[in-house]
Each structure stands twice: as structure tokens, then as C-alpha cells.
Design an enzyme around this catalytic site. Structure first.
Site, short mmCIF file in Angstrom:
data_model
loop_
_atom_site.label_atom_id
_atom_site.label_comp_id
_atom_site.label_asym_id
_atom_site.label_seq_id
_atom_site.Cartn_x
_atom_site.Cartn_y
_atom_site.Cartn_z
CD GLN A 187 32.07 5.83 3.90
OE1 GLN A 187 32.10 4.76 3.88
NE2 GLN A 187 33.32 6.52 3.67
CG PHE A 188 28.04 12.48 2.77
CD1 PHE A 188 28.74 13.58 2.21
CD2 PHE A 188 27.95 12.18 3.99
CE1 PHE A 188 29.23 14.42 3.20
CE2 PHE A 188 28.69 13.08 4.97
CZ PHE A 188 29.40 14.31 4.42
CB THR A 189 32.84 10.53 2.71
OG1 THR A 189 32.80 9.41 2.96
CG2 THR A 189 32.27 11.72 3.60
#
Length: 147
Positions: free
Chosen positions: A78-80
Site C-alpha cells: 500500500q504505497f498510500t
């Protein structure tokens, strides 16, 4: 590396309607590789998560680890988690590792967790995923190797 842990009764992840990973009791781990992260940081984070005492013992106290309970880990990229919200209303994600390095560290982290004797399931790196979970507690913990 940055991780968001959720203690779950069960969790699953699907891509385009097909389940690609699921677990019973254990941890849903959202993971993000940040710029400058290393394999050593992934190992450190995996070890911390495996030993983190956030599961209830017979007396109802959070005194047991994932290893103690024999629980599983569902690991989802989850790069967010790298969102920078310090300016304006649109988050920036430049603190995240570039996609190739992010994938490498995501896979390395998964292998590090497995090497500690924890059964893992995964999402699909970079895919648009649907995650379903039954949160236990709820218990949600934020970990960051930079802190």
C-alpha cells in the site's frame, strides 16, 4: 518501511473479483517501502511484527505475539501509506520507494516474515485490490522503521 497492522479474525484480498489471498486469525499487514529503505529494515520490521504482543492471553490481556498464537499474516502492498499531506488537499506520494524497489522490498519483507515461521498470504503488488477484514478488537498499530 512503514506498516499498518490490523488484528483480524479473518481477512482476504481480491483482484478483479478473484480472491488472491486470505487468512484466518492473525494480522492484516499493509506495507509500504519508503525511499532509502533497506533489506535490513525489512528484517527489523518483520521481527518486530512477529514478536509484537497484541493478542489476548487466557486472562484477556494483550500478552501474546503472532508467533505465540500461530496466527497468519496477510501482507498487502500500500504505497498510500507514504502520503504527504502537509501541503494542500491532494496527497503527494514522493516519499514512497520507486515501484521496482518497492516491489523488491515488499517481496523481501514477505520472505522475512515467512522465515520466522509465520504462514503468509499476499495481495498483488501494484494492483487495484479489494480488501475485506473482520477486525478483532479493533486493534490497529502503526509501525515505522524511520521512527
Amino acid at each position: 518501511m512503514r506498516a499498518l497492522l490490523q488484528r483480524v479474525h479473518a481477512a482476504s484480498v481480491s483482484v478483479e473479483g478473484e480472491t488472491v489471498g486470505e487468512i484466518g486469525p492473525g494480522l492484516l499487514i499493509f506495507i509500504c517501502a519508503m525511499q532509502g529503505d533497506t533489506a535490513a529494515m525489512a528484517n527489523q520490521l518483520a521481527a518486530k511484527i512477529a514478536k509484537l504482543r497484541i493478542f489476548k492471553d487466557a486472562a484477556g490481556k494483550m500478552n501474546l505475539s503472532l508467533k505465540d498464537t500461530g496466527g497468519d499474516a496477510l501482507i498487502v502492498s500500500q504505497f498510500t501509506l507514504a502520503a504527504d499531506t502537509s501541503r494542500g488537499n491532494r496527497p503527494g506520494f514522493s516519499p514512497a520507494a520507486d515501484p521496482d524497489e518497492g516491489r523488491r522490498l515488499y517481496e523481501y519483507f514477505t520472505n522475512a516474515v515467512q522465515s520466522l515461521g509465520i504462514k503468509t498470504a499476499n495481495g498483488v503488488f501494484g494492483a487495484d485490490m479489494d480488501v475485506t477484514l473482520t477486525n478483532a478488537g479493533p486493534v490497529t498499530i502503526w509501525l515505522d522503521t524511520a521512527a
